[in-house]
Design an enzyme around this catalytic site. Structure first.
Site, mmCIF file in Angstrom:
data_model
loop_
_atom_site.group_PDB
_atom_site.id
_atom_site.type_symbol
_atom_site.label_atom_id
_atom_site.label_comp_id
_atom_site.label_asym_id
_atom_site.label_seq_id
_atom_site.Cartn_x
_atom_site.Cartn_y
_atom_site.Cartn_z
ATOM 1 N N CYS A 25 0.777 -1.243 0.103
ATOM 2 C CA CYS A 25 0.113 0.011 -0.069
ATOM 3 C C CYS A 25 0.828 1.324 0.116
ATOM 4 O O CYS A 25 1.702 1.364 0.895
ATOM 5 C CB CYS A 25 -0.905 0.052 1.195
ATOM 6 S SG CYS A 25 -1.958 1.476 1.765
ATOM 7 N N CYS B 202 0.149 3.373 2.842
ATOM 8 C CA CYS B 202 0.714 2.842 4.118
ATOM 9 C C CYS B 202 2.365 3.116 4.253
ATOM 10 O O CYS B 202 2.831 3.359 5.256
ATOM 11 C CB CYS B 202 0.790 1.342 4.225
ATOM 12 S SG CYS B 202 -1.009 0.903 4.015
#
Length: 245
Positions: A163, A166
């Protein structure tokens, strides 16, 4: 004058074409429920997973095929698709899936739907997936609850190594860990390895930070958070703890 009129007509036609393409690429997303219902009702649906091959191998929606933009056979895979069949596209969030959806519409695909919130939202909302491998640590709900009680304050980071959003949070967490006065224990959970846990906890956006106080959730934030934002919440929680004592 005739040449001028012809030129202006060509400009108008070109502008109309651009506007039509823009309208196609700016198509609003369905709700998750509407997306799931349309997918279920569609015959001969093409389900396209826009993530990497490694991600696809770990888990995917049943019936999906991997269409990775970085793969050598990417264009061939697009050419093998039907422009007339309903096409459903997803990635972990709405990054790679949006790029692929726009490309398909620009190529003339008639019906393209993008999964709102991506696979993270799909999993966190309880919809089924096919899991083919388990890598890393997979926690049960009981084990997770035990972890949230391993310190008076525990900050849990739900994210994924795949991600992009992230990854932007990693420096924030590293800075918090390095701060002498930051008392919460920080635990990072790889959602791809813990899809059942994500479903149970309704974690449907990556990243998601959750602050636990004595195993009880006291704060939850989806998306990016700064060092200052997290510190403010922690200090507020610690002030509340002190006043109780």
């Amino acid at each position: 004058m005739k040449k001028l009129k012809s030129f202006l007509l060509a400009v108008i036609v070109a502008a109309t074409g651009v506007a039509n393409v823009q309208a196609q690429t700016d198509k609003p997303l369905l709700s998750l429920e509407a997306f799931a219902a349309k997918l279920k009702q569609s015959k001969d649906a093409q389900i396209l997973d826009a993530r990497s091959g490694e991600e696809f191998t770990q888990n995917h929606i049943k019936g999906a095929i991997n269409v990775n933009a970085k793969a050598a056979d990417y264009q061939q895979r697009l050419n093998d698709l039907s422009k007339d069949k309903p096409t459903f596209v997803y990635s972990i969030a709405n990054g790679r899936s949006k790029v692929l959806s726009n490309e398909l519409r620009a190529k003339g695909f008639k019906d393209v739907e993008e999964l709102p919130g991506g696979l993270a939202n799909w999993i966190g909302s309880g919809y089924p997936i096919v899991s083919t491998t388990k890598k890393g640590v997979s926690l049960t709900k009981a084990q997770f609850t035990e972890l949230t009680g391993s310190s008076q304050l525990v900050l849990v980071d739900f994210g994924s190594r795949y991600c992009g959003a992230c990854k932007k949070l990693v420096p924030v967490l590293d800075s918090l860990k390095a701060k002498t006065g930051f008392t919460p224990k920080i635990i990072s959970i790889e959602v791809y390895d813990n899809t059942t846990l994500a479903k149970e906890l309704k974690v449907n956006v990556l990243p998601t930070l959750v602050l636990y106080q004595n195993k009880k959730e006291v704060w939850k934030k989806q998306g990016f958070s700064s060092v200052a934002q997290v510190e403010a919440v922690v200090n507020q929680t610690k002030t509340g703890l002190a006043s109780v004592k």
